[in-house]
Design a protein around this motif. Structure first.
Motif, mmCIF file in Angstrom:
data_model
loop_
_atom_site.group_PDB
_atom_site.id
_atom_site.type_symbol
_atom_site.label_atom_id
_atom_site.label_comp_id
_atom_site.label_asym_id
_atom_site.label_seq_id
_atom_site.Cartn_x
_atom_site.Cartn_y
_atom_site.Cartn_z
ATOM 1 N N THR A 97 0.852 -1.186 0.000
ATOM 2 C CA THR A 97 0.000 0.000 0.000
ATOM 3 C C THR A 97 0.883 1.230 0.000
ATOM 4 O OG1 THR A 97 -1.694 -1.162 1.256
ATOM 5 C CG2 THR A 97 -1.854 1.223 1.166
ATOM 6 N N LEU A 98 0.672 2.062 -0.995
ATOM 7 C CA LEU A 98 1.362 3.339 -1.098
ATOM 8 C C LEU A 98 0.312 4.434 -1.012
ATOM 9 C CD1 LEU A 98 4.486 3.283 -1.718
ATOM 10 C CD2 LEU A 98 3.313 1.217 -2.364
ATOM 11 N N TYR A 99 0.754 5.625 -0.681
ATOM 12 C CA TYR A 99 -0.162 6.745 -0.468
ATOM 13 C C TYR A 99 0.328 7.964 -1.240
ATOM 14 C CZ TYR A 99 -1.386 3.703 3.395
ATOM 15 O OH TYR A 99 -1.758 2.616 4.142
ATOM 16 N N ILE A 100 -0.631 8.769 -1.707
ATOM 17 C CA ILE A 100 -0.289 9.992 -2.439
ATOM 18 C C ILE A 100 -1.229 11.110 -1.994
ATOM 19 C CG2 ILE A 100 -1.751 9.419 -4.432
ATOM 20 C CD1 ILE A 100 0.548 10.690 -6.169
ATOM 21 N N ASP A 101 -0.658 12.292 -1.808
ATOM 22 C CA ASP A 101 -1.492 13.446 -1.456
ATOM 23 C C ASP A 101 -1.851 14.211 -2.728
ATOM 24 O OD1 ASP A 101 0.910 14.809 -1.981
ATOM 25 O OD2 ASP A 101 1.042 15.735 -0.018
ATOM 26 N N PRO A 102 -2.819 15.121 -2.658
ATOM 27 C CA PRO A 102 -3.245 15.864 -3.847
ATOM 28 C C PRO A 102 -2.105 16.734 -4.399
ATOM 29 C CG PRO A 102 -4.791 16.195 -2.038
ATOM 30 C CD PRO A 102 -3.596 15.482 -1.474
ATOM 31 N N PRO A 103 -2.096 16.974 -5.695
ATOM 32 C CA PRO A 103 -1.064 17.836 -6.298
ATOM 33 C C PRO A 103 -1.318 19.306 -5.989
ATOM 34 C CG PRO A 103 -2.572 17.059 -7.992
ATOM 35 C CD PRO A 103 -2.992 16.407 -6.711
ATOM 36 N N THR A 104 -0.882 19.733 -4.809
ATOM 37 C CA THR A 104 -1.108 21.114 -4.376
ATOM 38 C C THR A 104 0.180 21.854 -4.060
ATOM 39 O OG1 THR A 104 -1.381 20.357 -2.093
ATOM 40 C CG2 THR A 104 -3.392 20.602 -3.405
ATOM 41 N N TRP A 105 1.324 21.186 -4.188
ATOM 42 C CA TRP A 105 2.611 21.780 -3.819
ATOM 43 C C TRP A 105 3.268 22.404 -5.039
ATOM 44 C CZ3 TRP A 105 3.234 22.048 1.229
ATOM 45 C CH2 TRP A 105 2.478 21.188 2.015
ATOM 46 N N PRO A 106 3.400 23.747 -5.083
ATOM 47 C CA PRO A 106 3.983 24.409 -6.258
ATOM 48 C C PRO A 106 5.503 24.278 -6.307
ATOM 49 C CG PRO A 106 3.393 26.046 -4.621
ATOM 50 C CD PRO A 106 2.954 24.707 -4.075
#
Length: 112
Positions: A2-11
């Motif tokens: 299981t891997l996890y990813i956060d939303p693409p919000t980091w500029p």
């Protein structure tokens, strides 16, 4: 796995980025990223930086979507969090990353 990813919000560099993490091991994280063709240079301390246009590919490959706070919580819970104030020096031998973790203040003290 299981891997996890956060939303693409980091500029950064004119685009938005996500963070891909494991709550098990760096080996698991590196294997998953390699399977997606993510270059090793995208690994930073404890996560892979994933550009916004690759986010759907990573989710389709099985990464669970979580908040940025959850990414940090998972890393701390697994003992895999490496803060920016820490310098990691490592080499790869037999496909395994060997690292030494040193506080930035220690490096500065040694340099003076």
């Amino acid at each position: 796995m299981t891997l996890y990813i956060d939303p693409p919000t980091w500029p950064g560099h004119g685009r938005l980025w996500s963070h891909l993490v494991s709550d098990v091991s760096y080996d698991e994280l590196h294997a998953f990223a390699a399977g997606l063709g993510v270059p090793r240079r995208a690994f930073e301390r404890d996560h892979y930086d994933i550009p916004e246009h690759r986010y759907p590919d990573v989710v389709l490959a099985g990464a669970l979507e979580v908040s940025s706070r959850e990414v940090v919580r998972l890393l701390y819970g697994a003992g895999l969090r490496v803060r920016k104030s820490t310098v990691r020096e490592g080499v790869v031998r037999d496909g395994v990353v060997r690292t030494a973790v040193v506080r930035v203040s220690e490096v500065q003290r040694r340099s003076s």
